[in-house]
Motif scaffolding. Sequence first.
Motif, PDB file in Angstrom:
ATOM      1  N   GLY A 189       3.745 -19.399 -21.268  1.00  0.00           N
ATOM      2  CA  GLY A 189       2.653 -19.843 -20.427  1.00  0.00           C
ATOM      3  C   GLY A 189       1.813 -18.766 -19.778  1.00  0.00           C
ATOM      4  N   HIS A 190       1.989 -17.504 -20.193  1.00  0.00           N
ATOM      5  CA  HIS A 190       1.214 -16.426 -19.577  1.00  0.00           C
ATOM      6  C   HIS A 190       0.090 -15.902 -20.478  1.00  0.00           C
ATOM      7  N   GLU A 191      -0.108 -16.554 -21.618  1.00  0.00           N
ATOM      8  CA  GLU A 191      -1.111 -16.071 -22.557  1.00  0.00           C
ATOM      9  C   GLU A 191      -2.526 -16.265 -22.013  1.00  0.00           C
ATOM     10  N   ASN A 192      -3.355 -15.263 -22.291  1.00  0.00           N
ATOM     11  CA  ASN A 192      -4.786 -15.293 -21.952  1.00  0.00           C
ATOM     12  C   ASN A 192      -5.018 -15.482 -20.455  1.00  0.00           C
ATOM     13  N   LYS A 193      -4.231 -14.746 -19.681  1.00  0.00           N
ATOM     14  CA  LYS A 193      -4.358 -14.766 -18.226  1.00  0.00           C
ATOM     15  C   LYS A 193      -4.365 -13.337 -17.690  1.00  0.00           C
ATOM     16  N   ALA A 194      -4.864 -13.201 -16.470  1.00  0.00           N
ATOM     17  CA  ALA A 194      -4.840 -11.911 -15.772  1.00  0.00           C
ATOM     18  C   ALA A 194      -4.221 -12.132 -14.401  1.00  0.00           C
ATOM     19  N   TYR A 195      -3.327 -11.235 -14.009  1.00  0.00           N
ATOM     20  CA  TYR A 195      -2.655 -11.343 -12.718  1.00  0.00           C
ATOM     21  C   TYR A 195      -2.865 -10.059 -11.910  1.00  0.00           C
ATOM     22  N   ASP A 196      -3.272 -10.219 -10.647  1.00  0.00           N
ATOM     23  CA  ASP A 196      -3.192  -9.097  -9.713  1.00  0.00           C
ATOM     24  C   ASP A 196      -1.732  -9.009  -9.273  1.00  0.00           C
ATOM     25  N   VAL A 197      -1.149  -7.817  -9.381  1.00  0.00           N
ATOM     26  CA  VAL A 197       0.263  -7.617  -9.029  1.00  0.00           C
ATOM     27  C   VAL A 197       0.303  -6.674  -7.827  1.00  0.00           C
ATOM     28  N   THR A 198       0.606  -7.219  -6.659  1.00  0.00           N
ATOM     29  CA  THR A 198       0.502  -6.440  -5.430  1.00  0.00           C
ATOM     30  C   THR A 198       1.754  -6.565  -4.571  1.00  0.00           C
ATOM     31  N   GLY A 199       1.795  -5.702  -3.570  1.00  0.00           N
ATOM     32  CA  GLY A 199       2.816  -5.814  -2.550  1.00  0.00           C
ATOM     33  C   GLY A 199       2.469  -6.928  -1.581  1.00  0.00           C
ATOM     34  N   PRO A 200       3.301  -7.127  -0.531  1.00  0.00           N
ATOM     35  CA  PRO A 200       3.124  -8.278   0.348  1.00  0.00           C
ATOM     36  C   PRO A 200       2.055  -8.126   1.409  1.00  0.00           C
ATOM     37  N   GLU A 201       1.550  -6.895   1.632  1.00  0.00           N
ATOM     38  CA  GLU A 201       0.636  -6.686   2.753  1.00  0.00           C
ATOM     39  C   GLU A 201      -0.348  -5.565   2.440  1.00  0.00           C
ATOM     40  N   ALA A 202      -1.622  -5.826   2.719  1.00  0.00           N
ATOM     41  CA  ALA A 202      -2.642  -4.793   2.551  1.00  0.00           C
ATOM     42  C   ALA A 202      -2.729  -3.954   3.824  1.00  0.00           C
ATOM     43  N   MET A 203      -2.842  -2.639   3.661  1.00  0.00           N
ATOM     44  CA  MET A 203      -2.942  -1.749   4.824  1.00  0.00           C
ATOM     45  C   MET A 203      -3.759  -0.517   4.464  1.00  0.00           C
ATOM     46  N   THR A 204      -4.205   0.197   5.496  1.00  0.00           N
ATOM     47  CA  THR A 204      -4.944   1.437   5.265  1.00  0.00           C
ATOM     48  C   THR A 204      -3.976   2.559   4.905  1.00  0.00           C
ATOM     49  N   ILE A 205      -4.508   3.605   4.275  1.00  0.00           N
ATOM     50  CA  ILE A 205      -3.700   4.795   4.009  1.00  0.00           C
ATOM     51  C   ILE A 205      -3.267   5.429   5.331  1.00  0.00           C
ATOM     52  N   HIS A 206      -4.113   5.361   6.346  1.00  0.00           N
ATOM     53  CA  HIS A 206      -3.756   5.882   7.669  1.00  0.00           C
ATOM     54  C   HIS A 206      -2.460   5.245   8.166  1.00  0.00           C
ATOM     55  N   ARG A 207      -2.365   3.924   8.027  1.00  0.00           N
ATOM     56  CA  ARG A 207      -1.162   3.239   8.510  1.00  0.00           C
ATOM     57  C   ARG A 207       0.059   3.615   7.676  1.00  0.00           C
ATOM     58  N   ALA A 208      -0.130   3.734   6.368  1.00  0.00           N
ATOM     59  CA  ALA A 208       0.986   4.128   5.506  1.00  0.00           C
ATOM     60  C   ALA A 208       1.496   5.516   5.881  1.00  0.00           C
ATOM     61  N   VAL A 209       0.578   6.450   6.142  1.00  0.00           N
ATOM     62  CA  VAL A 209       0.977   7.807   6.527  1.00  0.00           C
ATOM     63  C   VAL A 209       1.666   7.799   7.891  1.00  0.00           C
ATOM     64  N   ALA A 210       1.196   6.943   8.803  1.00  0.00           N
ATOM     65  CA  ALA A 210       1.845   6.836  10.107  1.00  0.00           C
ATOM     66  C   ALA A 210       3.283   6.348   9.959  1.00  0.00           C
ATOM     67  N   MET A 211       3.524   5.428   9.023  1.00  0.00           N
ATOM     68  CA  MET A 211       4.889   4.952   8.765  1.00  0.00           C
ATOM     69  C   MET A 211       5.761   6.090   8.254  1.00  0.00           C
ATOM     70  N   ILE A 212       5.202   6.898   7.357  1.00  0.00           N
ATOM     71  CA  ILE A 212       5.941   8.049   6.821  1.00  0.00           C
ATOM     72  C   ILE A 212       6.276   9.020   7.947  1.00  0.00           C
ATOM     73  N   SER A 213       5.292   9.322   8.786  1.00  0.00           N
ATOM     74  CA  SER A 213       5.481  10.245   9.902  1.00  0.00           C
ATOM     75  C   SER A 213       6.561   9.752  10.858  1.00  0.00           C
ATOM     76  N   ASP A 214       6.516   8.456  11.191  1.00  0.00           N
ATOM     77  CA  ASP A 214       7.504   7.889  12.119  1.00  0.00           C
ATOM     78  C   ASP A 214       8.908   7.939  11.534  1.00  0.00           C
ATOM     79  N   MET A 215       9.027   7.603  10.249  1.00  0.00           N
ATOM     80  CA  MET A 215      10.356   7.577   9.619  1.00  0.00           C
ATOM     81  C   MET A 215      10.933   8.974   9.486  1.00  0.00           C
TER      82      MET A 215
END
Length: 302
Positions: A189-215
């Motif tokens: 049932g997946h023929e001739n379809k397109a799927y966006d495959v993403t994580g659960p939450e959209a965020m800025t790179i700034h926020r991602a880097v802040a998470m790295i810094s905090d951890m």
Amino acid sequence: MGKIIVSGASGGFGHAAASKLLDMGCEVIALTRSPDKVADLAERGAEVRAADFDDLEGLTKAMEGGEKLLLISTLRVGERVEQHRNAVDAAKANGVKHVVYTSIVGGGLKDHPGVEQTDHYETERLIEESGLAYTHLRNSLYADAVATAMAIPALASGHKPENGGDGKVAMVARDDCVNVAVGVLTQDGHENKAYDVTGPEAMTIHRAVAMISDMAGKPIVVEDVDDEGMYQYFDSLGVARKASDIKPDGPIPWASEGMVTFGQSIREGFMDVVSDAVETITGRKPQSLKSVLEANKGAWPQ
């Protein structure tokens, strides 16, 4: 089910996909330019075949007997569409029925600033025009790349130039993308379809880097720069600007054009997409960026 061809089987994505398919009892044809690197797949029953995407005749021979193809995009950003055309032509010559292609969020848009997305748009079109059944997997930015290629130099220097601005992106675990690909290859049932495959939450790179810094417990200063400033940063690292300028067998196998225009596509909102494809196709919720950071934290500089 017939044999499933997996291209790029010595790469991280291809090897993981082939391994999971073997776990499920599928017959796998593993294509690679370096058969010695996938001896483990051969030992588990995969047919390992040497294949070069620049050699149409050899590629056609390597795909003999396959029913489905997992076409993993090659690495030469800006110059890989002809390689992908060879793969599609080889598949069609062998009667392959279904091509599952690893594209990118935005890959279905013609007017797009990203060099990567342009490659994927053109590849999606040539697959559709081939007449073969297709599934386009439009993967988001890998959370694993954020946790390693982005985090490690940022922590080491305490500095991260960024041209993504306030744009958001839903980083996705590569393993979730692999599981989606395996699901599409083994389900109906997946023929001739397109799927966006993403994580659960959209965020800025700034926020991602802040998470790295905090951890990590280490400060990272994010410096907003324009696209030329981003090019200059990569120039300082010795990165070629265009794929055509990459030195064969050089230390850096990618070009900054892809990275800079990717940042531009984030800034301009093209990557701000969140989908439920991971859960719908695999039955499991997508991994969060935080969980992927935790898994890779051991590789960070102390």
